[in-house]
Scaffold this motif. Structure first.
Motif, PDB file in Angstrom:
ATOM      1  N   THR A 133       1.104  -1.105  -0.194  1.00  0.00           N
ATOM      2  CA  THR A 133       0.295   0.056   0.270  1.00  0.00           C
ATOM      3  C   THR A 133       0.771   1.099   0.068  1.00  0.00           C
ATOM      4  OG1 THR A 133      -1.714  -0.701   1.685  1.00  0.00           O
ATOM      5  CG2 THR A 133      -1.617   1.489   1.566  1.00  0.00           C
ATOM      6  N   ALA A 134       2.224   1.167   0.380  1.00  0.00           N
ATOM      7  CA  ALA A 134       2.911   2.665   0.939  1.00  0.00           C
ATOM      8  C   ALA A 134       3.494   2.528  -0.424  1.00  0.00           C
ATOM      9  CB  ALA A 134       4.131   2.033   2.164  1.00  0.00           C
ATOM     10  N   LEU A 135       4.176   1.666  -1.488  1.00  0.00           N
ATOM     11  CA  LEU A 135       4.531   2.015  -2.319  1.00  0.00           C
ATOM     12  C   LEU A 135       3.481   2.224  -3.853  1.00  0.00           C
ATOM     13  CD1 LEU A 135       6.991   1.250  -4.215  1.00  0.00           C
ATOM     14  CD2 LEU A 135       6.699  -0.893  -4.471  1.00  0.00           C
ATOM     15  N   ALA A 136       2.673   1.428  -3.131  1.00  0.00           N
ATOM     16  CA  ALA A 136       1.417   2.293  -4.690  1.00  0.00           C
ATOM     17  C   ALA A 136       1.093   4.151  -4.187  1.00  0.00           C
ATOM     18  CB  ALA A 136      -0.019   1.339  -3.958  1.00  0.00           C
ATOM     19  N   ASP A 137       0.898   4.012  -2.880  1.00  0.00           N
ATOM     20  CA  ASP A 137      -0.018   5.243  -2.268  1.00  0.00           C
ATOM     21  C   ASP A 137       1.632   6.038  -3.426  1.00  0.00           C
ATOM     22  OD1 ASP A 137      -1.943   4.886  -0.970  1.00  0.00           O
ATOM     23  OD2 ASP A 137      -0.992   5.143   0.632  1.00  0.00           O
ATOM     24  N   LYS A 138       2.780   5.903  -2.874  1.00  0.00           N
ATOM     25  CA  LYS A 138       3.804   6.666  -2.808  1.00  0.00           C
ATOM     26  C   LYS A 138       4.056   7.357  -4.667  1.00  0.00           C
ATOM     27  CE  LYS A 138       9.068   7.116  -3.129  1.00  0.00           C
ATOM     28  NZ  LYS A 138      10.231   5.649  -2.577  1.00  0.00           N
ATOM     29  N   HIS A 139       3.853   5.901  -5.521  1.00  0.00           N
ATOM     30  CA  HIS A 139       4.104   6.150  -6.849  1.00  0.00           C
ATOM     31  C   HIS A 139       2.180   6.701  -7.580  1.00  0.00           C
ATOM     32  CE1 HIS A 139       8.405   5.503  -7.237  1.00  0.00           C
ATOM     33  NE2 HIS A 139       7.415   3.820  -6.044  1.00  0.00           N
ATOM     34  N   GLY A 140       1.289   7.222  -6.665  1.00  0.00           N
ATOM     35  CA  GLY A 140       0.050   7.533  -7.123  1.00  0.00           C
ATOM     36  C   GLY A 140      -0.306   6.399  -7.958  1.00  0.00           C
ATOM     37  N   VAL A 141       0.151   5.032  -7.498  1.00  0.00           N
ATOM     38  CA  VAL A 141      -0.974   3.886  -8.564  1.00  0.00           C
ATOM     39  C   VAL A 141      -1.569   3.369  -7.874  1.00  0.00           C
ATOM     40  CG1 VAL A 141       1.124   3.878 -10.280  1.00  0.00           C
ATOM     41  CG2 VAL A 141       1.155   2.199  -8.517  1.00  0.00           C
ATOM     42  N   PRO A 142      -2.963   2.380  -8.542  1.00  0.00           N
ATOM     43  CA  PRO A 142      -3.546   1.784  -7.498  1.00  0.00           C
ATOM     44  C   PRO A 142      -3.196   0.207  -6.939  1.00  0.00           C
ATOM     45  CG  PRO A 142      -4.675   1.463 -10.094  1.00  0.00           C
ATOM     46  CD  PRO A 142      -3.495   2.401  -9.792  1.00  0.00           C
ATOM     47  N   ARG A 143      -3.109  -0.105  -5.857  1.00  0.00           N
ATOM     48  CA  ARG A 143      -3.036  -1.156  -4.803  1.00  0.00           C
ATOM     49  C   ARG A 143      -2.610  -2.342  -6.139  1.00  0.00           C
ATOM     50  NH1 ARG A 143      -3.226  -4.562  -2.378  1.00  0.00           N
ATOM     51  NH2 ARG A 143      -1.645  -5.483  -0.170  1.00  0.00           N
ATOM     52  N   GLU A 144      -3.891  -2.524  -6.695  1.00  0.00           N
ATOM     53  CA  GLU A 144      -3.814  -3.800  -7.650  1.00  0.00           C
ATOM     54  C   GLU A 144      -2.671  -3.712  -8.136  1.00  0.00           C
ATOM     55  OE1 GLU A 144      -6.314  -1.830  -7.355  1.00  0.00           O
ATOM     56  OE2 GLU A 144      -7.290  -3.391  -4.873  1.00  0.00           O
ATOM     57  N   LYS A 145      -2.405  -3.365  -9.483  1.00  0.00           N
ATOM     58  CA  LYS A 145      -1.193  -2.114 -10.180  1.00  0.00           C
ATOM     59  C   LYS A 145      -0.213  -2.726  -9.562  1.00  0.00           C
ATOM     60  CE  LYS A 145       1.411   0.805 -13.740  1.00  0.00           C
ATOM     61  NZ  LYS A 145       1.072   1.872 -14.280  1.00  0.00           N
ATOM     62  N   VAL A 146      -0.095  -2.554  -8.266  1.00  0.00           N
ATOM     63  CA  VAL A 146       1.717  -3.131  -7.455  1.00  0.00           C
ATOM     64  C   VAL A 146       1.333  -4.735  -7.400  1.00  0.00           C
ATOM     65  CG1 VAL A 146       3.152  -3.060  -5.726  1.00  0.00           C
ATOM     66  CG2 VAL A 146       2.465  -0.797  -6.273  1.00  0.00           C
ATOM     67  N   VAL A 147       0.421  -5.087  -7.096  1.00  0.00           N
ATOM     68  CA  VAL A 147       0.562  -6.923  -6.765  1.00  0.00           C
ATOM     69  C   VAL A 147       0.220  -6.831  -8.201  1.00  0.00           C
ATOM     70  CG1 VAL A 147      -0.952  -8.664  -6.323  1.00  0.00           C
ATOM     71  CG2 VAL A 147      -1.438  -6.422  -4.899  1.00  0.00           C
ATOM     72  N   ALA A 148       0.135  -6.046  -9.058  1.00  0.00           N
ATOM     73  CA  ALA A 148       0.212  -7.232 -11.458  1.00  0.00           C
ATOM     74  C   ALA A 148       1.329  -7.958 -10.943  1.00  0.00           C
ATOM     75  CB  ALA A 148      -0.463  -6.827 -12.367  1.00  0.00           C
ATOM     76  N   ILE A 149       2.111  -6.077 -10.534  1.00  0.00           N
ATOM     77  CA  ILE A 149       4.119  -5.758 -10.929  1.00  0.00           C
ATOM     78  C   ILE A 149       4.331  -6.832 -10.066  1.00  0.00           C
ATOM     79  CG2 ILE A 149       5.395  -4.836 -10.958  1.00  0.00           C
ATOM     80  CD1 ILE A 149       3.428  -1.826 -11.968  1.00  0.00           C
ATOM     81  N   LEU A 150       4.228  -7.376  -9.112  1.00  0.00           N
ATOM     82  CA  LEU A 150       5.265  -8.188  -8.390  1.00  0.00           C
ATOM     83  C   LEU A 150       4.568  -9.778  -8.466  1.00  0.00           C
ATOM     84  CD1 LEU A 150       4.735  -6.333  -5.006  1.00  0.00           C
ATOM     85  CD2 LEU A 150       7.291  -6.437  -6.089  1.00  0.00           C
ATOM     86  N   ALA A 151       3.787  -9.715  -9.168  1.00  0.00           N
ATOM     87  CA  ALA A 151       3.174 -11.031  -9.210  1.00  0.00           C
ATOM     88  C   ALA A 151       4.291 -10.907 -10.845  1.00  0.00           C
ATOM     89  CB  ALA A 151       1.480 -10.922  -9.623  1.00  0.00           C
ATOM     90  N   ASP A 152       4.235 -10.610 -12.063  1.00  0.00           N
ATOM     91  CA  ASP A 152       4.732 -10.900 -12.912  1.00  0.00           C
ATOM     92  C   ASP A 152       6.327 -11.159 -12.679  1.00  0.00           C
ATOM     93  OD1 ASP A 152       2.736 -10.599 -14.393  1.00  0.00           O
ATOM     94  OD2 ASP A 152       2.540  -8.102 -15.089  1.00  0.00           O
ATOM     95  N   VAL A 153       6.770  -9.798 -11.843  1.00  0.00           N
ATOM     96  CA  VAL A 153       8.178 -10.457 -11.294  1.00  0.00           C
ATOM     97  C   VAL A 153       8.759 -11.101 -10.438  1.00  0.00           C
ATOM     98  CG1 VAL A 153      10.478  -9.482  -9.758  1.00  0.00           C
ATOM     99  CG2 VAL A 153       8.820  -8.279 -11.511  1.00  0.00           C
ATOM    100  N   ALA A 154       8.039 -12.189  -9.817  1.00  0.00           N
ATOM    101  CA  ALA A 154       8.269 -13.714  -9.161  1.00  0.00           C
ATOM    102  C   ALA A 154       7.779 -14.988 -10.786  1.00  0.00           C
ATOM    103  CB  ALA A 154       6.781 -13.186  -7.920  1.00  0.00           C
TER     104      ALA A 154
END
Length: 90
Positions: free
Chosen positions: A69-90
């Motif tokens: 959530t902190a990462l999403a807030d910092k970059h002004g993107v939805p939390r779901e987008k951060v989760v999707a990006i992290l899932a792609d990296v894993a």
């Protein structure tokens, strides 16, 4: 909205100092947990779970949600987008 350590603390009207007193850390350490700068020791999960009336699993999920959530807030993107990006990296 995901449940995070911060949301649990705020919905109860607690300060970071009050939560820190329960688990034996400073308010700045609680702030670091909430912003994802650091993570609590696994031995703190049961203490926090009992304090907030959650299961250990729910508390662990809340602790893991804070950095995302902190990462999403910092970059002004939805939390779901951060989760999707992290899932792609894993």
């Amino acid at each position: 909205m995901s449940v995070t350590l911060r949301s649990l603390r705020e919905e109860r009207g607690l300060t970071q100092r009050e939560v820190g007193d329960v688990i034996g850390v400073s308010p700045s350490t609680v702030s670091n947990y909430e912003t994802g700068l650091s993570s609590p020791d696994v031995t703190m999960v049961p203490k926090l779970a009992q304090f907030f009336g959650r299961t250990n699993g729910d508390m662990l999920a809340a602790l893991l949600a804070d950095p995302i959530t902190a990462l999403a807030d910092k970059h002004g993107v939805p939390r779901e987008k951060v989760v999707a990006i992290l899932a792609d990296v894993a």
